[in-house]
Design a protein around this motif. Structure first.
Motif, PDB file in Angstrom:
ATOM      1  N   GLN A 134      -0.172   3.350 -17.017  1.00  0.00           N
ATOM      2  CA  GLN A 134       1.052   2.573 -17.107  1.00  0.00           C
ATOM      3  C   GLN A 134       1.457   2.033 -15.743  1.00  0.00           C
ATOM      4  O   GLN A 134       2.570   1.554 -15.564  1.00  0.00           O
ATOM      5  N   VAL A 135       0.580   2.171 -14.795  1.00  0.00           N
ATOM      6  CA  VAL A 135       0.941   1.824 -13.431  1.00  0.00           C
ATOM      7  C   VAL A 135       0.481   0.417 -13.115  1.00  0.00           C
ATOM      8  O   VAL A 135      -0.709   0.134 -13.177  1.00  0.00           O
ATOM      9  N   PRO A 136       1.382  -0.475 -12.786  1.00  0.00           N
ATOM     10  CA  PRO A 136       0.931  -1.799 -12.373  1.00  0.00           C
ATOM     11  C   PRO A 136       0.190  -1.693 -11.047  1.00  0.00           C
ATOM     12  O   PRO A 136       0.558  -0.901 -10.180  1.00  0.00           O
ATOM     13  N   VAL A 137      -0.845  -2.466 -10.921  1.00  0.00           N
ATOM     14  CA  VAL A 137      -1.694  -2.351  -9.740  1.00  0.00           C
ATOM     15  C   VAL A 137      -0.925  -2.702  -8.466  1.00  0.00           C
ATOM     16  O   VAL A 137      -1.228  -2.227  -7.374  1.00  0.00           O
ATOM     17  N   THR A 138       0.122  -3.489  -8.631  1.00  0.00           N
ATOM     18  CA  THR A 138       0.917  -3.856  -7.453  1.00  0.00           C
ATOM     19  C   THR A 138       1.705  -2.678  -6.896  1.00  0.00           C
ATOM     20  O   THR A 138       2.252  -2.761  -5.800  1.00  0.00           O
ATOM     21  N   SER A 139       1.766  -1.583  -7.648  1.00  0.00           N
ATOM     22  CA  SER A 139       2.521  -0.421  -7.168  1.00  0.00           C
ATOM     23  C   SER A 139       1.655   0.523  -6.356  1.00  0.00           C
ATOM     24  O   SER A 139       2.145   1.503  -5.814  1.00  0.00           O
ATOM     25  N   LEU A 140       0.375   0.246  -6.267  1.00  0.00           N
ATOM     26  CA  LEU A 140      -0.543   1.163  -5.586  1.00  0.00           C
ATOM     27  C   LEU A 140      -0.722   0.770  -4.123  1.00  0.00           C
ATOM     28  O   LEU A 140      -1.020  -0.394  -3.815  1.00  0.00           O
ATOM     29  N   GLU A 198      -0.981 -12.177   0.878  1.00  0.00           N
ATOM     30  CA  GLU A 198      -2.188 -11.351   0.938  1.00  0.00           C
ATOM     31  C   GLU A 198      -2.164 -10.172  -0.016  1.00  0.00           C
ATOM     32  O   GLU A 198      -3.116  -9.891  -0.705  1.00  0.00           O
ATOM     33  N   LEU A 199      -1.049  -9.448   0.012  1.00  0.00           N
ATOM     34  CA  LEU A 199      -0.944  -8.264  -0.841  1.00  0.00           C
ATOM     35  C   LEU A 199       0.380  -8.337  -1.589  1.00  0.00           C
ATOM     36  O   LEU A 199       1.439  -8.468  -0.975  1.00  0.00           O
ATOM     37  N   ASP A 200       0.300  -8.237  -2.876  1.00  0.00           N
ATOM     38  CA  ASP A 200       1.480  -8.374  -3.718  1.00  0.00           C
ATOM     39  C   ASP A 200       1.996  -6.980  -4.092  1.00  0.00           C
ATOM     40  O   ASP A 200       1.244  -6.163  -4.642  1.00  0.00           O
ATOM     41  N   GLY A 252       5.951  -7.962  -0.346  1.00  0.00           N
ATOM     42  CA  GLY A 252       4.515  -7.917  -0.159  1.00  0.00           C
ATOM     43  C   GLY A 252       4.172  -8.243   1.281  1.00  0.00           C
ATOM     44  O   GLY A 252       5.035  -8.236   2.162  1.00  0.00           O
ATOM     45  N   ILE A 253       2.916  -8.529   1.479  1.00  0.00           N
ATOM     46  CA  ILE A 253       2.422  -8.796   2.833  1.00  0.00           C
ATOM     47  C   ILE A 253       1.789 -10.184   2.851  1.00  0.00           C
ATOM     48  O   ILE A 253       1.006 -10.530   1.964  1.00  0.00           O
ATOM     49  N   PHE A 302      -6.967  -0.023  -3.593  1.00  0.00           N
ATOM     50  CA  PHE A 302      -6.128   1.160  -3.848  1.00  0.00           C
ATOM     51  C   PHE A 302      -6.253   1.607  -5.297  1.00  0.00           C
ATOM     52  O   PHE A 302      -6.314   0.767  -6.204  1.00  0.00           O
ATOM     53  N   PHE A 303      -6.265   2.892  -5.477  1.00  0.00           N
ATOM     54  CA  PHE A 303      -6.365   3.435  -6.834  1.00  0.00           C
ATOM     55  C   PHE A 303      -5.706   4.814  -6.850  1.00  0.00           C
ATOM     56  O   PHE A 303      -5.564   5.460  -5.804  1.00  0.00           O
ATOM     57  N   PRO A 304      -5.288   5.257  -8.031  1.00  0.00           N
ATOM     58  CA  PRO A 304      -4.639   6.574  -8.108  1.00  0.00           C
ATOM     59  C   PRO A 304      -5.574   7.673  -7.627  1.00  0.00           C
ATOM     60  O   PRO A 304      -6.785   7.621  -7.878  1.00  0.00           O
TER      61      PRO A 304
END
Lengths: 396, 420
Positions: free
Chosen positions: A32-38, A128-130, A159-160, A335-337
Motif C-alpha cells: 500500500q506504499v506509494p513509491v514516492t514515499s520511499l 529528479e526525485l518525486d 521533492g528534489i 529505494f525499496f522497503p
C-alpha cells in the motif's frame, strides 16, 4: 525437481489452498506504499516527449532532445530552443482492498539552448526525485470512555530538483560538454487527524490534530559528456556525473542529515536507418549503493536503466511531418522497503510529434504504460500511465 | 534569508509537482509518513508534580438563600426567622388618596411552598401537623443566626430561638403530598393591632419565628409575605409586606469539612485546587502536545449523612482562580469559568461512584502551548450556590488513590517527523 503427479482432487485442493494463502499473504497486505514515499522518492524520467516516446533514449539522439543527461547533446539542436515538458501521471496502487487510484502532475523539465558561435549554452531545470504522496484513511481511537472515529491525512509535498547550466563545444564531429549546478529541494510533511463529532452530543468532540515539518535539500553536481555525430545519420554520446552529498535540513528542529548521492553514467546513440526511420537506445547506471549507510528505514541499491525505440517519419499533416514513435524502457528503483527486493519500472512508450510554423514550434506528445514493483517481492506495486507533453520553440 | 531561500525553493518544487488525488485504501499500520499516536492519559493527584487542595465554606449562607426551610424531622429541626420593618402607618385607598391606618384588623403569613423540594407526607397525618408562628423574645442577626446563636457570640436562651407569644397556627393534618397547595396562609391572631403597632415602632424587632410540628416533614418555603388588613376610616385595605430580614436556623449544624473536597450545602462550600502538571508522562510529552480533550475529575466519597445528603440534582461548575487559593484563602479572585455549561451533581450517580467531570480542554491547551504556565489554580462550586442544604464530598489529594482528583487527557504528542 519435479513433483510427482497427484490425484485431481488433491490438485484442486492445492490450488484452492494456494489461492487462500495468496489472499492472506502479508506481502499483498503491505502493498500500500506509494513509491514516492520511499527514501528520497521516486526518480522522475525528466525528458521531453520525443525522448519519452523512444523509451527514454535521450543520450546521443539525432535531432536533439530536451534533457539534462549529457551536456554534449546540446549540439544536437540546430539553433535556439526553449521548451517545457509537462508530465501528468495516473497511478493505480495495489492495496489490501484491491486497487486505489492517484494522480500526480509535474513540470518535468524546462530547458533553453542557445548556440553562441561554436559554443552552445544551456540552462535547464528538472525534477529528479518525486516525494509527493497523499494518503487518507479512517481509524478509531479507543479510550476507556468511548470510541472516537477519525480520519487521518498524511501528505508529503515536495521533492528534489536540479538546475543545470551547460556548455558544449563542437570540435569536428565530436562535441565536448560540461555542466554543473545546484541540486535542491524541499519537502513539506503534513499530518492531520480529524475526529468525527458524536451525533448524539454525548461524547466530547476531540480537538483535531495538525502538525507539519519542512525539509530542505541542498547539493551540487558536475557532469561531463561527449558526443560524436557522423553526417547526421549516426550519433553516440555518454556522460558521467558526480553529485556532492545531499544535505537534508529539517527546518523546525535544526536536525540535518547527509545522503551520499550516486555517481551516474549515461550513454546512448541513435542511427537513421533510412530517411524516415530512426533507431535510438540509451542506458545508464547510478551508484545509489554508496548511500546504503545513510538510510535507516529503506533499502538502497544501485540502479541500471535502459530503453530504446524507433521513430518513423512517414506521416504528414499538411506540410508538417508527424513522426510516430514506439519504444520500451526499464529502470531499477533505488529505494525499496527493508527486507524486500529492489523493484523495477518497465514501460511501453509511444508518441508522435508535430512541427508547425516551419519548424519553429514543435509539439511532442508521448504516452507510457507501465508498472513498477511487485507486491510479493518488492513490497509495493503500482501500474501507471504517464503522458509527456513538450512544447518547444525553435529558431534556426 | 534562510527562510526566503527556503520559500523560493519550496515554490519551485511546488510548481514542479503535486499530488492531485489521495490514496484512501491504506491501513493505519502501513500508511507512509510520520504520525504521533493519540493516547489517553489519566493523572491522579499523586501523579502530578504538585497537587494541593482545600475546601472553603461560607459562600452562601441561610440568610442569603432564596428559600427557607421549616422542618421537623428526626435528623433535622429547622425554623424560619423573619422580621418585617415596613409596617405601614398609612395606606393608599384609591389612586389619589392616602389615609392613616387606624388599626390592624387581620393578619396572616403567606408562604409559597416548593412542594417538589419539600418532604411531605404521603397520607394524611395521624399525629398533629401544624405550622405555628411565634413572636420572638430576642432579636436575631440575619447573616449570623444559627440554631444555637441569635447572632455571633450571643446564644439563644433556648437553642432554636427564643419563642415568645404564639401568634397563630395553621393545621395541615388533612394535607398530603398530593393535595398540598403551593401557597398556604398562617393566620395571625390575638392582639395583632398592638403587635404590628409595636413592630412599626421598632422596625419589626424582634421578629417572628415559624415552627412546625409534624415529625418527618420538611417545608421548603420559596417566598414569604405578611398580609395585613389595615383599617383606615371605614375602609379595610389589605397590604402585603415581604420580610426585611429572613433566615432559617437548623439543627444539627453541618459537619466540619474533613479531608474530602466539599461542594454545595449551606453555608455553601467550594473546593479549590492548585496543581502542577508533569511535562511528560510515560514518555509522552504533554507540554507542546495537542490536547484533544481534557476533563478535571472529582471522585465522589460516600453519601453524606442525612439531612445533608443531596436529594435532588443540582448544577456545578469549575472556574479558574487568578491567585494561589491555598495562600490567599477563600477570597482568592475568581477567574473565567471552565467550559460554557454546568455539570450535574446527580445524587444517584454520585452514590454509584461515578466521577464528576469538568471540561478543561481549553485550559490545558493553554498550558500546553505556554511554557511559562507552571501552576493551574481551579475552583469548583455549585451553580447557583446556596440552593440546598444538600452537599457532596469528593476525594482529595489526601484520599486513597482511587478517590483522588485528577485529569483525564486525550493527548497527541508532537509528531517526530523522520528524515528519509
Amino acid at each position: 525437481m519435479m513433483n510427482a503427479p497427484r490425484p485431481l482432487a488433491l490438485q484442486a485442493l492445492s490450488v484452492l489452498a494456494s489461492g487462500l494463502a495468496l489472499m492472506a499473504h502479508p506481502d499483498v497486505l503491505e502493498a500500500q506504499v506509494p513509491v514516492t514515499s520511499l527514501g528520497l522518492g521516486a526518480p522522475v524520467a525528466a525528458t521531453d516527449g520525443r525522448t519519452a516516446a523512444l523509451g527514454g533514449a535521450a543520450v546521443g539522439l539525432l535531432g536533439g532532445s530536451l534533457n539534462l543527461l549529457n551536456p554534449a547533446d546540446l549540439t544536437g539542436f540546430a539553433g535556439n530552443v526553449i521548451g517545457l515538458s509537462l508530465n501528468p501521471e495516473s497511478i493505480t496502487l495495489v492495496t489490501a482492498g484491491g486497487e486505489d487510484q492517484a494522480k500526480r502532475s509535474r513540470i518535468g523539465l524546462m530547458q533553453a539552448v542557445v548556440p553562441i558561435g561554436r559554443w552552445v549554452v544551456g540552462v535547464g531545470l528538472r525534477n529528479e526525485l518525486d516525494q509527493d504522496f497523499l494518503v487518507v484513511f479512517p481509524d478509531t481511537l479507543v479510550t476507556s470512555f468511548g470510541r472516537f472515529p477519525f480520519e487521518e491525512k498524511r501528505e508529503h509535498d515536495g521533492g528534489i530538483s536540479s538546475l543545470d547550466i551547460s556548455l558544449a563545444r563542437r570540435v569536428g564531429p565530436l562535441t565536448v560538454g560540461v555542466s554543473g549546478g545546484p541540486v535542491f529541494g524541499a519537502l513539506r510533511q503534513v499530518v492531520s487527524r480529524r475526529f468525527e463529532a458524536d451525533p448524539t452530543g454525548v461524547m466530547p468532540t476531540l480537538t483535531p490534530v495538525e502538525d507539519f515539518s519542512r525539509l530542505t535539500y541542498a547539493a551540487s553536481r558536475i557532469r561531463g559528456g561527449l558526443a560524436w555525430e557522423a553526417d547526421g545519420r549516426f550519433r553516440i554520446g555518454g556522460s558521467v556525473s558526480r553529485t556532492s552529498a545531499l544535505e537534508a535540513d529539517q527546518q523546525d528542529t535544526g536536525v540535518t542529515q547527509q545522503f551520499d548521492m550516486p555517481i551516474e553514467v549515461a550513454f546512448g546513440g541513435s542511427a537513421r536507418l533510412s530517411p524516415k526511420l530512426l533507431l535510438a537506445a540509451s542506458g545508464g547506471w547510478s551508484q545509489w549503493s554508496r548511500a546504503k549507510g545513510d538510510f535507516n528505514s529503506v533499502g538502497v541499491a544501485s540502479v541500471t536503466w535502459a530503453g530504446g525505440g524507433i521513430e518513423w517519419s512517414h506521416l504528414t499533416l499538411g506540410s508538417a511531418s508527424v513522426p510516430l514513435r514506439l519504444g520500451y524502457r526499464f529502470a531499477d528503483l533505488p529505494f525499496f522497503p527493508i527486507g524486500r527486493r529492489q523493484a523495477r519500472e518497465t514501460a511501453v512508450t509511444f508518441g508522435l510529434g508535430l512541427s508547425t510554423a516551419g519548424g519553429k514550434a514543435v509539439l511532442d506528445l508521448s504516452g507510457e504504460v507501465g508498472s513498477r514493483g511487485e507486491a510479493a517481492v518488492s513490497g509495493f506495486e503500482e501500474s501507471f500511465t504517464r503522458t509527456a507533453l513538450t512544447i518547444s520553440i525553435r529558431r534556426p | 534569508m534562510t527562510r526566503i531561500r527556503a520559500a523560493i525553493l519550496f515554490s519551485l518544487l511546488t510548481a514542479a509537482g503535486c499530488t492531485e488525488d489521495a490514496i484512501t485504501d491504506v491501513s493505519p499500520e502501513d500508511a507512509p509518513g510520520s504520525s504521533a499516536p493519540t493516547v489517553e492519559i489519566e493523572l491522579r493527584a499523586a501523579d502530578f508534580v504538585s497537587f494541593e487542595d482545600t475546601t472553603y465554606v461560607g459562600y452562601a449562607i441561610p440568610g442569603a438563600a432564596p428559600f427557607s426551610i421549616v422542618a421537623d424531622q428526626d435528623g433535622l429541626d429547622s425554623r424560619m426567622l423573619a422580621r418585617f420593618s415596613t409596617i405601614p402607618d398609612s395606606v393608599q385607598v384609591d389612586t389619589t388618596l392616602r389615609v392613616a391606618v387606624d388599626s390592624f384588623v387581620a393578619a396572616s403569613l403567606r408562604l409559597v411552598v416548593d412542594t417538589v423540594l419539600s418532604v411531605l407526607p404521603d397520607s394524611a397525618f395521624a399525629a398533629p401537623f401544624s405550622l405555628s408562628a411565634f413572636s420572638l423574645d430576642g432579636s436575631f442577626v440575619e447573616r449570623e443566626a444559627t440554631w444555637s446563636e441569635a447572632s455571633a457570640g450571643v446564644p439563644w436562651m433556648i437553642p432554636g430561638g427564643d419563642l415568645g407569644a404564639l401568634l397563630g397556627t395553621l393545621d395541615l393534618d388533612t394535607l398530603t403530598a398530593e393535595t398540598f397547595p403551593d401557597t398556604i396562609f398562617v393566620p395571625l391572631s390575638g392582639n395583632i393591632d398592638s403587635l404590628f403597632t409595636a413592630w412599626r415602632a421598632t422596625d419589626g424587632e424582634p421578629g417572628l419565628a415559624l415552627s412546625m410540628e409534624a415529625r418527618g416533614v420538611v417545608l421548603q418555603v420559596s417566598a414569604t409575605a405578611l398580609l395585613l388588613g389595615a383599617a383606615a376610616g371605614d375602609t379595610v385595605v389589605q397590604v402585603a409586606r415581604t420580610p426585611s430580614e429572613q433566615t432559617f436556623i437548623f439543627d444539627p449544624p453541618p459537619p466540619a469539612v474533613g479531608l474530602g473536597l466539599r461542594l454545595g450545602g449551606l453555608p455553601a462550600a467550594r473546593a479549590y485546587i492548585r496543581f502542577q502538571i508533569p511535562e511528560s508522562v510515560a514518555g509522552f510529552a504533554l507540554r507542546g502536545a495537542v490536547i484533544n480533550d481534557a476533563v478535571f475529575q472529582l471522585r465522589p466519597l460516600a453519601t453524606p449523612t442525612d439531612p445533608f445528603a443531596l436529594t435532588q440534582s443540582i448544577a456545578a461548575g469549575a472556574f479558574e482562580v487568578t491567585g494561589d487559593p491555598l495562600t490567599e484563602g477563600e477570597k482568592v479572585p475568581v477567574g473565567p469559568n471552565l467550559g460554557l455549561g454546568a455539570e450535574v451533581l446527580d445524587p444517584d450517580s454520585l452514590a454509584a461512584g461515578v466521577s464528576l467531570e469538568f471540561p478543561a480542554t481549553a485550559l490545558l491547551q493553554r498550558w500546553s502551548s505556554n511554557d511559562t504556565i507552571q501552576f493551574i489554580n481551579l475552583g469548583l462550586r455549585t451553580i447557583p450556590e446556596g440552593t440546598t442544604l444538600g452537599r457532596w464530598e469528593f476525594g482529595s489529594s489526601q484520599s486513597a488513590p482511587a478517590f483522588q482528583p485528577g485529569l483525564r487527557l486525550i493527548v497527541t504528542p508532537p509528531t517526530e517527523f523522520e528524515l528519509p
